[in-house]
Design a protein around this motif. Structure first.
Motif, PDB file in Angstrom:
ATOM      1  N   TYR A  13       3.258   5.565   2.056  1.00  0.00           N
ATOM      2  CA  TYR A  13       2.694   4.371   1.427  1.00  0.00           C
ATOM      3  C   TYR A  13       1.721   3.661   2.364  1.00  0.00           C
ATOM      4  CZ  TYR A  13       6.549   5.209  -1.796  1.00  0.00           C
ATOM      5  OH  TYR A  13       7.420   5.783  -2.689  1.00  0.00           O
ATOM      6  N   LYS A  14       2.092   3.589   3.628  1.00  0.00           N
ATOM      7  CA  LYS A  14       1.213   2.957   4.615  1.00  0.00           C
ATOM      8  C   LYS A  14      -0.090   3.725   4.749  1.00  0.00           C
ATOM      9  CE  LYS A  14       1.088   1.568   9.499  1.00  0.00           C
ATOM     10  NZ  LYS A  14       1.853   1.535  10.775  1.00  0.00           N
ATOM     11  N   ILE A  17      -2.351   3.137   1.839  1.00  0.00           N
ATOM     12  CA  ILE A  17      -3.006   1.838   1.996  1.00  0.00           C
ATOM     13  C   ILE A  17      -4.186   1.945   2.965  1.00  0.00           C
ATOM     14  CG2 ILE A  17      -2.711  -0.509   2.920  1.00  0.00           C
ATOM     15  CD1 ILE A  17       0.173  -0.418   1.839  1.00  0.00           C
ATOM     16  N   ASN A  21      -7.976   1.060   2.018  1.00  0.00           N
ATOM     17  CA  ASN A  21      -8.785   0.147   2.838  1.00  0.00           C
ATOM     18  C   ASN A  21     -10.160   0.735   3.103  1.00  0.00           C
ATOM     19  OD1 ASN A  21      -7.758  -2.434   3.616  1.00  0.00           O
ATOM     20  ND2 ASN A  21      -6.134  -1.424   4.766  1.00  0.00           N
ATOM     21  N   HIS A 128      -7.007  -1.122  -4.504  1.00  0.00           N
ATOM     22  CA  HIS A 128      -6.322  -1.481  -3.267  1.00  0.00           C
ATOM     23  C   HIS A 128      -5.074  -2.298  -3.574  1.00  0.00           C
ATOM     24  CE1 HIS A 128      -5.780  -2.107   0.955  1.00  0.00           C
ATOM     25  NE2 HIS A 128      -6.000  -3.407   0.896  1.00  0.00           N
ATOM     26  N   GLU A 129      -5.177  -3.202  -4.548  1.00  0.00           N
ATOM     27  CA  GLU A 129      -4.009  -3.984  -4.963  1.00  0.00           C
ATOM     28  C   GLU A 129      -2.911  -3.056  -5.493  1.00  0.00           C
ATOM     29  OE1 GLU A 129      -5.498  -6.680  -7.865  1.00  0.00           O
ATOM     30  OE2 GLU A 129      -6.674  -7.858  -6.431  1.00  0.00           O
ATOM     31  N   LYS A 132      -1.218  -1.028  -2.650  1.00  0.00           N
ATOM     32  CA  LYS A 132      -0.303  -1.856  -1.860  1.00  0.00           C
ATOM     33  C   LYS A 132       1.021  -2.065  -2.580  1.00  0.00           C
ATOM     34  CE  LYS A 132      -3.143  -5.327  -1.112  1.00  0.00           C
ATOM     35  NZ  LYS A 132      -3.646  -6.637  -0.596  1.00  0.00           N
ATOM     36  N   GLU A 133       1.012  -1.967  -3.906  1.00  0.00           N
ATOM     37  CA  GLU A 133       2.229  -2.154  -4.693  1.00  0.00           C
ATOM     38  C   GLU A 133       2.925  -0.835  -5.012  1.00  0.00           C
ATOM     39  OE1 GLU A 133       3.718  -4.965  -5.673  1.00  0.00           O
ATOM     40  OE2 GLU A 133       2.246  -6.159  -4.569  1.00  0.00           O
TER      41      GLU A 133
END
Length: 210
Positions: A13-14, A17, A21, A128-129, A132-133
């Motif tokens: 997940y990281k 993200i 980005n 991106h939102e 992140k979820e």
């Protein structure tokens, strides 16, 4: 290729993200380039954008390398691969827009290109939102809201593409210029589509894990 990924502490997940980005960064670079457009400096801008694309590639390679030896990834391997490739494609297509502007030596940005650019920037923000979820896919309210927004933006992109190509023929531009602009509009439209492709994969992940 990047160095071997550590076998402990890897967080899919990281890393997703981190890639999203880079998508936001690429869209902002496209925005800055078109807002202050200068054909003479376009090649230098392409070099900088290609560095972002290569960074995203390396993150994807690292993810694939780790996943092949990962006993129990948090979501299905197929979904990880599909999403990683979809995110990579988004950056590739943003880069292709600038490549074709340079290749066809387009001297002036059209109003339609600015509208496409706005859709891409907004899509990048909403994607991106969503990314992140992603780790909260079992509580998908925020994810679904972002996905719906991306789908709406893609529909706007489809309508804009039809309008943009139609306008070229209404204006009766030079044939060579018309062909070049249609090809560039193709990449703008494909770029908008690519965000929806990624959103569809996220939707599939939600459904599989609900």
């Amino acid at each position: 290729m990047s160095k071997k990924v550590k076998t402990k502490g890897y967080n899919y997940y990281k890393e997703f993200i981190a890639v999203s980005n880079l998508i936001v960064k690429a869209s902002e670079m496209l925005n800055e380039t078109l807002q202050d457009y200068d054909l003479k400096s376009l090649e230098k801008k392409l070099v900088k954008l290609h560095e972002v694309e290569r960074t995203a590639d390396n993150l994807k390679y690292e993810m694939m390398e780790f996943m092949y030896s990962d006993f129990l990834p948090p979501i299905e391997r197929e979904d990880i691969i599909n999403l990683a490739c979809a995110l990579d494609t988004i950056i590739d297509l943003i880069e292709d827009i600038l490549k074709y502007l340079d290749m066809f030596q387009i001297g002036k940005i059209t109003p339609e290109m600015f509208k496409f650019m706005d859709l891409i920037v907004r899509s990048a923000t909403r994607l991106h939102e969503a990314i992140k979820e992603l780790k909260s896919f079992k509580k998908p309210k925020a994810l679904n809201e972002a996905i719906i927004a991306i789908n709406r933006l893609e529909n706007e992109g489809d309508d804009l593409y039809v309008h943009s190509v139609r306008q070229l023929f209404i204006d009766k531009r030079d044939h060579i210029e018309t062909i070049a602009l249609i090809r560039i509009y193709d990449y703008f439209e494909e770029s908008c589509d690519s965000f929806e492709d990624a959103a569809d994969i996220i939707s599939s992940i939600i459904l599989k894990n609900s």
